[in-house]
Design a protein around this motif. Structure first.
Motif, PDB file in Angstrom:
ATOM      1  N   ILE A 209      24.245  35.476  -2.857  1.00 34.65           N
ATOM      2  CA  ILE A 209      24.249  36.940  -2.838  1.00 34.65           C
ATOM      3  C   ILE A 209      23.610  37.503  -4.112  1.00 34.65           C
ATOM      4  CG2 ILE A 209      26.581  37.099  -3.855  1.00 34.65           C
ATOM      5  CD1 ILE A 209      25.265  39.419  -1.101  1.00 34.65           C
ATOM      6  N   ALA A 210      22.974  38.637  -3.968  1.00 31.82           N
ATOM      7  CA  ALA A 210      22.444  39.432  -5.078  1.00 31.82           C
ATOM      8  C   ALA A 210      22.549  40.893  -4.635  1.00 31.82           C
ATOM      9  CB  ALA A 210      20.996  39.054  -5.368  1.00 31.82           C
ATOM     10  N   PRO A 211      22.445  41.841  -5.554  1.00 33.98           N
ATOM     11  CA  PRO A 211      22.571  43.243  -5.160  1.00 33.98           C
ATOM     12  C   PRO A 211      21.593  43.670  -4.058  1.00 33.98           C
ATOM     13  CG  PRO A 211      22.779  43.070  -7.510  1.00 33.98           C
ATOM     14  CD  PRO A 211      22.370  41.703  -7.019  1.00 33.98           C
ATOM     15  N   GLY A 212      20.427  43.046  -3.997  1.00 33.54           N
ATOM     16  CA  GLY A 212      19.434  43.481  -3.015  1.00 33.54           C
ATOM     17  C   GLY A 212      19.086  42.473  -1.945  1.00 33.54           C
ATOM     18  N   GLY A 213      19.814  41.364  -1.868  1.00 31.47           N
ATOM     19  CA  GLY A 213      19.491  40.376  -0.844  1.00 31.47           C
ATOM     20  C   GLY A 213      20.536  39.290  -0.755  1.00 31.47           C
ATOM     21  N   TYR A 214      20.486  38.553   0.350  1.00 29.33           N
ATOM     22  CA  TYR A 214      21.367  37.400   0.506  1.00 29.33           C
ATOM     23  C   TYR A 214      20.722  36.389   1.426  1.00 29.33           C
ATOM     24  CZ  TYR A 214      23.033  39.098   5.102  1.00 29.33           C
ATOM     25  OH  TYR A 214      23.124  39.514   6.390  1.00 29.33           O
ATOM     26  N   SER A 215      21.222  35.157   1.341  1.00 27.01           N
ATOM     27  CA  SER A 215      20.801  34.111   2.270  1.00 27.01           C
ATOM     28  C   SER A 215      21.954  33.151   2.473  1.00 27.01           C
ATOM     29  CB  SER A 215      19.554  33.375   1.765  1.00 27.01           C
ATOM     30  OG  SER A 215      19.855  32.659   0.590  1.00 27.01           O
ATOM     31  N   THR A 216      21.815  32.329   3.484  1.00 26.18           N
ATOM     32  CA  THR A 216      22.838  31.349   3.813  1.00 26.18           C
ATOM     33  C   THR A 216      22.172  30.131   4.435  1.00 26.18           C
ATOM     34  OG1 THR A 216      24.978  31.023   4.884  1.00 26.18           O
ATOM     35  CG2 THR A 216      23.334  32.314   6.092  1.00 26.18           C
ATOM     36  N   TYR A 217      22.933  29.089   4.585  1.00 31.40           N
ATOM     37  CA  TYR A 217      22.443  27.854   5.207  1.00 31.40           C
ATOM     38  C   TYR A 217      23.660  27.021   5.563  1.00 31.40           C
ATOM     39  CZ  TYR A 217      23.428  26.056   0.516  1.00 31.40           C
ATOM     40  OH  TYR A 217      24.042  25.731  -0.656  1.00 31.40           O
ATOM     41  N   ARG A 218      23.446  25.948   6.315  1.00 35.33           N
ATOM     42  CA  ARG A 218      24.550  25.029   6.584  1.00 35.33           C
ATOM     43  C   ARG A 218      24.512  23.949   5.519  1.00 35.33           C
ATOM     44  NH1 ARG A 218      26.481  21.617  11.926  1.00 35.33           N
ATOM     45  NH2 ARG A 218      28.297  20.723  10.894  1.00 35.33           N
ATOM     46  N   GLY A 219      25.517  23.928   4.688  1.00 39.55           N
ATOM     47  CA  GLY A 219      25.598  22.961   3.615  1.00 39.55           C
ATOM     48  C   GLY A 219      26.325  21.709   4.033  1.00 39.55           C
ATOM     49  N   SER A 220      26.676  20.930   3.052  1.00 40.22           N
ATOM     50  CA  SER A 220      27.391  19.676   3.340  1.00 40.22           C
ATOM     51  C   SER A 220      28.695  19.619   2.561  1.00 40.22           C
ATOM     52  CB  SER A 220      26.526  18.491   2.987  1.00 40.22           C
ATOM     53  OG  SER A 220      26.145  18.552   1.636  1.00 40.22           O
TER      54      SER A 220
END
Length: 125
Positions: free
Chosen positions: A114-125
């Motif tokens: 997360i950041a104030p202007g964006g986010y990302s995700t993924y499937r981790g382990s």
């Protein structure tokens, strides 16, 4: 992994600081189709620790079911607690991530970057 021994875990990293995001409330919902609408049933809730992780899995010990789940990250209070964060530049208040569980014996680790202007995700382990 043994059948129905799966689990759901997460962690939150603040990419604007390059550090873990502590104190983010995380809710887990099971999404069910009922009649003509989707219903979200809250099944777990926790907050991230100083390492940006939860102290225990959100779901484990045979409770994982096949179906859709949604993680909701309440990030507005996290950003608001930092006096150096300009809240006029914070776009995200809550981040929902919906995902499918197809194998109740698997580990579903769903991190949030997360950041104030964006986010990302993924499937981790």
């Amino acid at each position: 992994m043994q059948p129905n021994a799966g689990r759901i875990t997460t962690h939150v990293l603040d990419t604007s600081k390059g550090a873990p995001a502590a104190g983010v409330r995380v809710e887990l919902y099971f999404i069910k189709w009922s009649g003509n609408e989707w219903n979200a049933l809250k099944v777990a809730e926790s907050s991230t620790n100083s390492d940006g992780r939860l102290n225990a899995p959100l779901l484990h010990e045979g409770k994982l079911e096949v179906g859709e789940y949604e993680l909701r990250f309440d990030v507005k209070p996290y950003f608001a607690q930092d006096t150096q964060t300009d809240m006029t530049h914070v776009l995200w208040t809550e981040v929902p991530i919906r995902f499918a569980v197809r194998d109740t014996g698997s580990h579903y680790h769903i991190p949030l970057l997360i950041a104030p202007g964006g986010y990302s995700t993924y499937r981790g382990s």
